[in-house]
Design an enzyme around this catalytic site. Structure first.
Site, PDB file in Angstrom:
ATOM      1  N   SER A  85       0.844  -1.213   0.000  1.00 34.35           N
ATOM      2  CA  SER A  85       0.000   0.000   0.000  1.00 34.35           C
ATOM      3  C   SER A  85       0.868   1.248   0.000  1.00 34.35           C
ATOM      4  O   SER A  85       0.616   2.205  -0.742  1.00 34.35           O
ATOM      5  CB  SER A  85      -0.890   0.012   1.245  1.00 34.35           C
ATOM      6  N   ASP A 136      -7.085  -8.127   4.262  1.00 38.24           N
ATOM      7  CA  ASP A 136      -6.298  -8.999   3.381  1.00 38.24           C
ATOM      8  C   ASP A 136      -5.821 -10.273   4.090  1.00 38.24           C
ATOM      9  O   ASP A 136      -5.235 -11.152   3.446  1.00 38.24           O
ATOM     10  CB  ASP A 136      -5.080  -8.247   2.839  1.00 38.24           C
TER      11      ASP A 136
END
Ligand code: S3P
Length: 453
Positions: free
Chosen positions: A29, A326
């Site tokens: 990210s 996730d």
């Protein structure tokens, strides 16, 4: 087929204790955001520890196509930005491969510049919903022409005269929030995003670091994030922390593999990301945060994970879902070795990741002898206890790196080996997964490497 090559079946087998230190790669990210904000700053941003997974490399190529210079010199990535509003119109189609984060953030970043671009991805990405991004981008004045359901390939025409937007995200998604904030950079006035459940806040932290005026407040509607448009972003020196979502794999592998003791150093424990580790501790995992400290404004620790034969199934709080979204696939693997049921509610978003992750895990776990029940936004795994998970199946991974890694972790502790149809997508987020796990003592590799076994 992998997103960038031929399918490569892989297998894992019951392993003796995993031992040693696992140096997992940089945060995915944060790596995407460092390249995109670097491309929007005026001057040269330097990034060390960048994840060199295919997802991030595709974002680097996209930033070049929009006019930024991106190159690696030594171990450091140099990004020479074009300034907010300075993106050039790309001459080629922007192919974001497997990456939802890449395509969604980049669409946001270009939506308020008067250029057009065509976006596409691999078979997985081209199935994923994009209306969640194009809806708010239209409010800024952009136009999007995609396939039915707003899917890729899609042409985005940036706003001629962007307007600022106040947008309440309808789904808990840092990608949606980030796309709106990035679009707000080139709109005059204040862009506001309201999220009912807090999602990962790397965009907010990094925008502030680049000099944008941005604030977050928790109120009755949720978290309200306000960004002043049209700042001049100042280039930064960024050290990307290691990815907690990648750390999850050696950590979980150590918990279920007899005799293991693994240290995973320097892991970012931003509270919007660390939900898995607290969940594992509640399940009775021998998981310790050693040497807790702050680095670059983020909480960091070294994770020590040891074999944990007495795990218990738990109810995972729905409000924790965003901070571990996730990690549910690999959590379900650990849950298979616990005593009792693990119930995971509030996880509808898992159905629109690189694959439908509830379905992919449920099918694969059942094939390996584990009872799984699932509804639209929940699932339960009936733990069989340590030493009682049969395994012995070949599992479909649907171009999803985390499904592939989760089943390879499962096979380290099942009675019979577990095969995945394609380990290729692992390279999108964790290119060194195989050598790193083997270095710890995990018995995994190409399925055809030793046909005699
Ligand atoms: C990400 C946000 C999450 C996560 C993805 C990375 C990000 O997706 O699943 O792997 O970097 O913003 P959503 O925001 O769609 O939940």
């Amino acid at each position: 087929m992998s997103s960038h090559g031929e399918a490569r079946a892989m297998v894992s087998r019951k392993s003796a204790g995993l031992r040693g230190q696992a140096e997992v790669p940089g945060d995915k990210s944060i790596s995407h955001r460092a390249l995109i904000l670097g491309a929007l700053a005026v001057g040269e941003t330097r990034v060390s520890g960048l994840l060199e997974g295919q997802d991030v490399l595709d974002t680097a190529s996209a930033m070049r196509a929009f006019g930024a210079e991106v190159e690696k010199r030594g171990d450091v990535w140099h990004v020479t930005g074009v300034g907010v509003g300075g993106f050039a119109e790309p001459a080629q189609v922007i192919d974001c491969g497997n990456s939802g984060t890449g395509v969604r953030l980049i669409m946001g970043a270009m939506a308020t510049t008067p250029i057009s671009a065509t976006f596409t991805g691999d078979a997985s990405l081209n199935k994923r919903p994009m209306a969640r991004i194009t809806d708010p981008l239209r409010q800024f004045g952009a136009h999007a022409y995609g396939r039915s359901g707003g899917r890729l390939p899609l042409v985005l025409v940036g706003a001629e005269q962007a307007m600022p937007v106040r947008y309440a995200t309808p789904v808990p998604s840092a990608q949606v929030k980030s796309a709106v904030l990035l679009a707000g950079l080139n709109a005059p006035g204040e862009t506001v995003v309201i999220e009912r459940e807090a999602t990962r806040d790397h965009s907010e932290r990094m925008l502030a670091g680049f000099g944008a005026v941005i604030s977050s407040e928790d109120g009755p509607e949720g978290r309200v994030i306000t960004l002043q448009g049209q700042p001049e972003l100042r280039p930064q020196v960024i050290a990307v922390p290691r990815d907690p979502s990648s750390a999850a794999f050696p950590v979980c592998a150590a918990l279920i593999t007899e005799g293991s003791d693994v240290l995973v150093p320097n892991i970012g424990l931003n509270p919007t990301r660390a939900g898995l580790f607290f969940t594992l501790q509640e399940m009775g995992a021998d998981l310790v945060f050693e040497n807790p400290r702050e680095e670059g404004g983020e909480p960091v620790a070294d994770l020590r994970a040891r074999f944990s034969p007495n795990l218990r199934g738990i109810e995972v709080p729905a409000e924790r879902a965003a901070s571990m979204i996730d990690e549910y696939p690999v959590l379900s693997v650990v849950a298979a070795f616990a005593e009792g049921r693990t119930h995971m509610p509030g996880v509808k978003e898992l159905r629109v990741k690189e694959s439908d992750r509830i379905e992919a895990m449920a099918v694969g776990l059942r094939a390996c002898g584990v009872t799984v029940e699932a509804g639209e936004d929940w699932w339960t795994v009936e733990g069989r206890g340590f030493g009682a998970v049969p395994g012995g199946a070949t599992v479909a991974t649907h171009l999803d790196h985390r499904i592939a890694m989760s089943f390879l972790v499962l096979g380290l502790a099942t009675e019979a080996p577990v095969t995945v149809d394609d380990g290729g997508p692992i390279a999108t987020s964790f290119p060194v997964f195989e050598p790193l796990m083997r270095g710890l003592g995990a018995d995994l590799g190409a399925a055809d490497a030793d046909p005699a076994r």
